[in-house]
Write a protein that holds these residues in place. Structure first.
Motif, PDB file in Angstrom:
ATOM      1  N   PHE A 102       0.802  -1.150   0.056  1.00  0.00           N
ATOM      2  CA  PHE A 102       0.128   0.081   0.075  1.00  0.00           C
ATOM      3  C   PHE A 102       0.809   1.338  -0.027  1.00  0.00           C
ATOM      4  N   TYR A 240      -1.420  -7.682  13.037  1.00  0.00           N
ATOM      5  CA  TYR A 240      -2.150  -6.432  12.619  1.00  0.00           C
ATOM      6  C   TYR A 240      -1.018  -5.561  12.440  1.00  0.00           C
ATOM      7  N   LYS A 241      -1.226  -4.847  11.156  1.00  0.00           N
ATOM      8  CA  LYS A 241      -0.335  -3.813  10.718  1.00  0.00           C
ATOM      9  C   LYS A 241      -0.822  -2.685  10.461  1.00  0.00           C
ATOM     10  N   PHE A 242      -0.492  -1.318  10.780  1.00  0.00           N
ATOM     11  CA  PHE A 242      -0.863  -0.235  10.119  1.00  0.00           C
ATOM     12  C   PHE A 242      -0.196   0.144   8.973  1.00  0.00           C
ATOM     13  N   ASP A 243      -1.074   0.007   7.839  1.00  0.00           N
ATOM     14  CA  ASP A 243      -0.503   0.271   6.527  1.00  0.00           C
ATOM     15  C   ASP A 243      -0.247   1.557   5.748  1.00  0.00           C
ATOM     16  N   LYS A 245      -3.004   3.566   6.193  1.00  0.00           N
ATOM     17  CA  LYS A 245      -4.339   4.090   5.845  1.00  0.00           C
ATOM     18  C   LYS A 245      -5.143   3.139   6.910  1.00  0.00           C
ATOM     19  N   GLU A 246      -4.803   2.347   7.244  1.00  0.00           N
ATOM     20  CA  GLU A 246      -5.723   1.389   8.366  1.00  0.00           C
ATOM     21  C   GLU A 246      -4.903   0.412   9.324  1.00  0.00           C
ATOM     22  N   SER A 247      -5.353  -0.275  10.360  1.00  0.00           N
ATOM     23  CA  SER A 247      -4.882  -1.419  10.995  1.00  0.00           C
ATOM     24  C   SER A 247      -5.316  -2.615  10.313  1.00  0.00           C
ATOM     25  N   ARG A 248      -4.591  -3.329   9.620  1.00  0.00           N
ATOM     26  CA  ARG A 248      -5.348  -4.579   9.109  1.00  0.00           C
ATOM     27  C   ARG A 248      -4.311  -5.811   9.163  1.00  0.00           C
ATOM     28  N   LEU A 249      -5.201  -6.857   8.997  1.00  0.00           N
ATOM     29  CA  LEU A 249      -4.888  -8.154   9.258  1.00  0.00           C
ATOM     30  C   LEU A 249      -3.662  -8.530   8.271  1.00  0.00           C
ATOM     31  N   LYS A 251      -1.373 -10.392   5.412  1.00  0.00           N
ATOM     32  CA  LYS A 251      -2.000 -11.291   4.555  1.00  0.00           C
ATOM     33  C   LYS A 251      -0.802 -12.571   4.656  1.00  0.00           C
ATOM     34  N   GLU A 254       2.651 -12.068   3.493  1.00  0.00           N
ATOM     35  CA  GLU A 254       3.466 -11.017   4.291  1.00  0.00           C
ATOM     36  C   GLU A 254       3.991 -11.592   5.728  1.00  0.00           C
TER      37      GLU A 254
END
Length: 815
Positions: A102, A240-243, A245-249, A251, A254
């Motif tokens: 991202f 979870y990682k903040f990319d 834009k948002e904190s997401r699970l 993949k 990754e």
């Protein structure tokens, strides 16, 4: 796109040797360039190549660092810093799967689509790129590499259970520091690796891990980008990682990129979760172990052919979308938003009067935001830099040097040092824009020196904060690798992982080196909890014992089966001393109460056995017996015949029989409980008597027939140990009875005594004199060799009345 025989894609999971292959391949050409995803990795590869071919032949170019000899043939750069104006025979880009990232995907996609070597181009990355590469390129030349070792999932591990050579992954600096503190408390320390660290700080931290100073490393996901460390296990503290834009699970690919750091070359590795990390599904685990990830379906992209004719055209060209559905316009618009904000300011808007200035503003908008969340400070600096260059043609280097010098301050916390280092990195970036600074050597040197100065300090501060060498030595000594095991061994010794750390004394834990052992709060808590469980079991076994032996020592300590468990002190009566069970709060209240009651009951039963049972007078009907028992107890087991009022001395066979059943002996002059002449329990009777009458034990119990100086002992205390006190000496009641029997052995009106009796009993003359006076004899005449004595007579008047202070009289009145 056209087929290109010189375009090669080398795909495979981690630990396949892709980067090594690219380096070796590059060196077969007369010149070449490799773009790498991280400044840290670029520095690592640069050091490796420079060592192999010499520093004069290799250059390092990153945003913040430039080492570029004029004779350099091979360039090691970050992907962002790859020069577009130079041409190389060989060109390689590592971690090309980041086209799907991202934050930076559009940069990697631009290199994938537009960067080429004149003779060979090599893109390195994950298998997840294969499908989309085949969709973009016609008949692509794809080489596959297999991983040289296996990785396997080992479940969820507590911090204490993490195997050595583990990397613990977190996704922000706060979590990194928090986890490092936990590792320090249970493992002795950890190295820190974050993308925000300078190469020097990072290398110093990594060196501690590689050299074995610490066995653990706490890192952000920066560690997943090709950093080659001797890691055997990767532990995820979060998925979870903040990319941006948002904190997401994360993949699977990754997670796999990071987990793949475990097990280098031919050594197998493992991965796990720890702390509050969510569990991995069985499908995810299988995919990670087999390196089987979902294919990338699209790439992030941004127009690279920008229109600088005016600011609006530049913004429009940046916002342009691709006609290819596989190329998604990047959603990371940080630099675009900075451009829009700066161009809206009157101070800058007035200076956007030609393409050169618009291009400059875009280049300034691309400066990485090292400050993070301090937008006003960052944007203010950008404004000053732009205006300075536009107005004078160059950056005001004196101002930049002054700002950089201000950063050479080591005061404050780790966060403050890190912030100063981030600001120094900003000025390093600026100093390497030679066309802005006219290659100002002073600024460049100062920025590098400041970075080194702060890097050394930060490394030392991180080491001081997150490494405890004493604890490491302690952990090694006590073999605290995976778990804490506490057990009780022979002699009630306490063992921590097979090493003796102390013992159980009674129900109290004694740790030999408690100061060191409990210095660490985590270890104190863990060991205390384990000890509590073991001690509870130990106590429960004692409670369930049907019988045990109680004893006391001269310091009033209580022993059970020769094991000290507590002490006694003065109670409300001789038969009920107060009891303290020694413990240091490892027993719960219920268990302690059960032990206390059991021991107290046993003590009271023992006291009754070694003295006499407490008499229940309610069932006694014979007045003489009741009065006698009352009196003998009041005199603590011994009563002189002449203390009993006439008419109340037990005379009948029934009375004597009943009292004999109660173990009372009738002597010539004394009546006493037979237990008082039992030498086996004399020590205990003495201890209990001292506690009751004096509150402390007065030395050892007397053993001789005569205590020549009994001035410090009360009459009652001596009674309990089988002695009668006469004047200031004490004499055993059995011995006294023998002397009395000798005195009365012949019926006579006049008694004479010579050395015969003294020799027979081996006593001094003054003792026999005091005994005769005690027996109510009066001396008539005599010399030092022989004396004559006569028994005093009691008149009838004395015999006809009770002594109103006598217990016999009191009981008589009550009856």
């Amino acid at each position: 796109m056209n087929d290109n025989d010189n375009l090669i894609f080398l795909l495979g999971p981690t630990n396949t040797g892709k980067t090594y292959y690219a380096i070796e391949k590059m060196l077969t050409f007369s010149n070449g360039i490799i773009g790498l995803p991280l400044r840290l990795l670029a520095r690592e590869v640069y050091d490796r190549v420079a060592e192999k071919i010499g520093k004069l032949k290799v250059a390092l170019i990153t945003g913040e660092e430039q080492i570029s000899p004029k004779t350099a043939k091979y360039f090691i750069t970050t992907v962002e810093a790859m020069p577009s104006e130079k041409y190389f025979e060989f060109l390689a880009v590592d971690e090309i799967q980041l086209c799907n990232d991202f934050e930076r995907g559009h940069i990697f996609t631009d290199r994938l689509l537009n960067s080429r070597g004149t003779l060979e181009t090599l893109f390195l990355g994950s298998d997840s790129m294969e499908k989309i590469i085949k969709r973009i390129f016609l008949n692509p030349n794809i080489l596959k590499k297999e991983r040289r070792s296996n990785i396997s999932f080992i479940g969820k591990k507590a911090i204490l259970s993490l195997p050595k050579r583990s990397a613990i992954i977190a996704f922000n600096s706060n979590d990194v520091y928090s986890i490092a503190s936990k590792i320090k408390s249970v493992k002795g320390g950890a190295a820190i690796v974050m993308g925000s660290l300078s190469p020097q700080t990072r290398n110093s931290q990594v060196a501690m891990f590689e050299e074995g100073t610490v066995d653990y490393i706490v890192a952000t996901d920066a560690i997943g980008m090709g950093l080659n460390l001797n890691i055997k296990n990767v532990a995820f503290s979060s998925l979870y990682k903040f990319d941006g834009k948002e904190s997401r699970l994360l993949k699977n690919n990754e997670i796999g990129q990071i987990a793949g750091r475990a097990g280098r070359n031919n050594s197998d590795g493992s991965f796990c979760t720890t702390l509050n990390c969510n569990s991995l599904s069985s499908e995810a685990i299988k995919a990670l172990e087999n390196h089987n990830y979902d294919a990338n379906e699209y790439l992030f992209w941004r127009e690279s052919n920008l229109d600088f004719s005016n600011i609006n055209n530049l913004i429009r060209s940046l916002e342009k979308k691709s006609n290819d559905p596989k190329l998604i316009k990047t959603q990371n618009k940080r630099d675009e938003n900075i451009l829009k904000y700066l161009s809206s300011l009157d101070l800058i808007k007035n200076r956007l009067n030609d393409q050169k200035n618009i291009k400059l503003l875009w280049d300034i908008s691309l400066i990485p935001d090292y400050f993070k969340n301090l937008d006003s400070m960052f944007s203010d600096l950008l404004v000053k830099i732009f205006c300075s260059i536009v107005d004078t043609g160059l950056l005001n280097c004196n101002w930049a040097i002054s700002e950089t010098r201000k950063l050479q301050d080591l005061e404050g916390t780790i966060d403050m040092l890190t912030f100063r280092l981030a600001k120094t990195r900003f000025w390093n970036y600026i100093s390497n824009r030679n066309h802005w600074t006219n290659n100002n050597k002073e600024l460049k040197t100062l920025a590098l020196e400041t970075e080194k100065f702060l890097s050394d300090a930060l490394h030392q501060r991180l080491t001081n904060e997150f490494v405890d060498k004493k604890i490491r030595l302690f952990l090694r000594e006590y073999n605290l690798k995976k778990s804490i095991e506490i057990k009780i061994g022979e002699g009630n010794l306490i063992f921590l992982n097979e090493k003796n750390i102390g013992s159980i004394s009674g129900f109290q834990l004694k740790i030999d080196d408690e100061k060191t052992l409990f210095k660490n709060k985590f270890l104190k808590k863990e060991i205390s909890n384990k000890v509590r469980l073991v001690l509870e079991k130990f106590a429960r076994n004692f409670i369930n014992e049907k019988s045990f032996h109680i004893n006391f020592d001269n310091e009033a300590n209580v022993y059970v089966n020769k094991r000290k468990i507590g002490s006694i002190y003065q109670g409300t009566s001789l038969f009920k001393p107060n009891l303290i069970i020694i413990n240091n709060n490892y027993l719960d209240e219920k268990t302690y109460t059960e032990i206390f009651k059991k021991v107290k009951k046993e003590i009271e039963e023992k006291i009754q056995k070694i003295f006499w049972g407490e008499n229940d007078f309610s069932n006694l009907k014979n007045k003489n017996i009741k009065s006698f028992l009352f009196s003998i107890e009041k005199n603590f087991g011994i009563i002189e015949k002449n203390q009993i009022e006439v008419g109340l001395i037990p005379e009948s066979k029934y009375e004597k029989s009943e009292l004999s059943k109660r173990e009372i002996f009738f002597g010539k002059h004394l009546f006493y409980y037979k237990n008082l002449i039992n030498e086996n329990n004399r020590d205990i009777r003495w201890i209990l008597g001292c506690i009751y009458f004096n509150g402390k034990v007065l030395g050892k119990a007397p053993k001789n027939k005569i205590i020549f100086d009994a001035s410090n002992f009360s009459k009652s205390l001596l009674h309990l140990t089988g002695y009668i006190k006469i004047k200031n000496f004490g004499i055993e009641i059995i011995f006294l009875e023998k002397i009395i029997n000798k005195i009365y052995s012949k019926k006579r009106r006049l008694f004479y005594f010579n050395y015969s009796i003294l020799n027979q009993f081996n006593i001094p003359s003054y003792i026999i004199v005091e005994i005769l006076i005690y027996l109510d004899f009066a001396r008539i005449a005599g010399t030092s060799n022989v004396s004559y004595w006569k028994k005093k007579k009691k008149n009838n008047f004395e015999k006809s009345y009770y002594n109103k202070n006598s217990p016999f009289y009191v009981l008589k009145k009550l009856q």
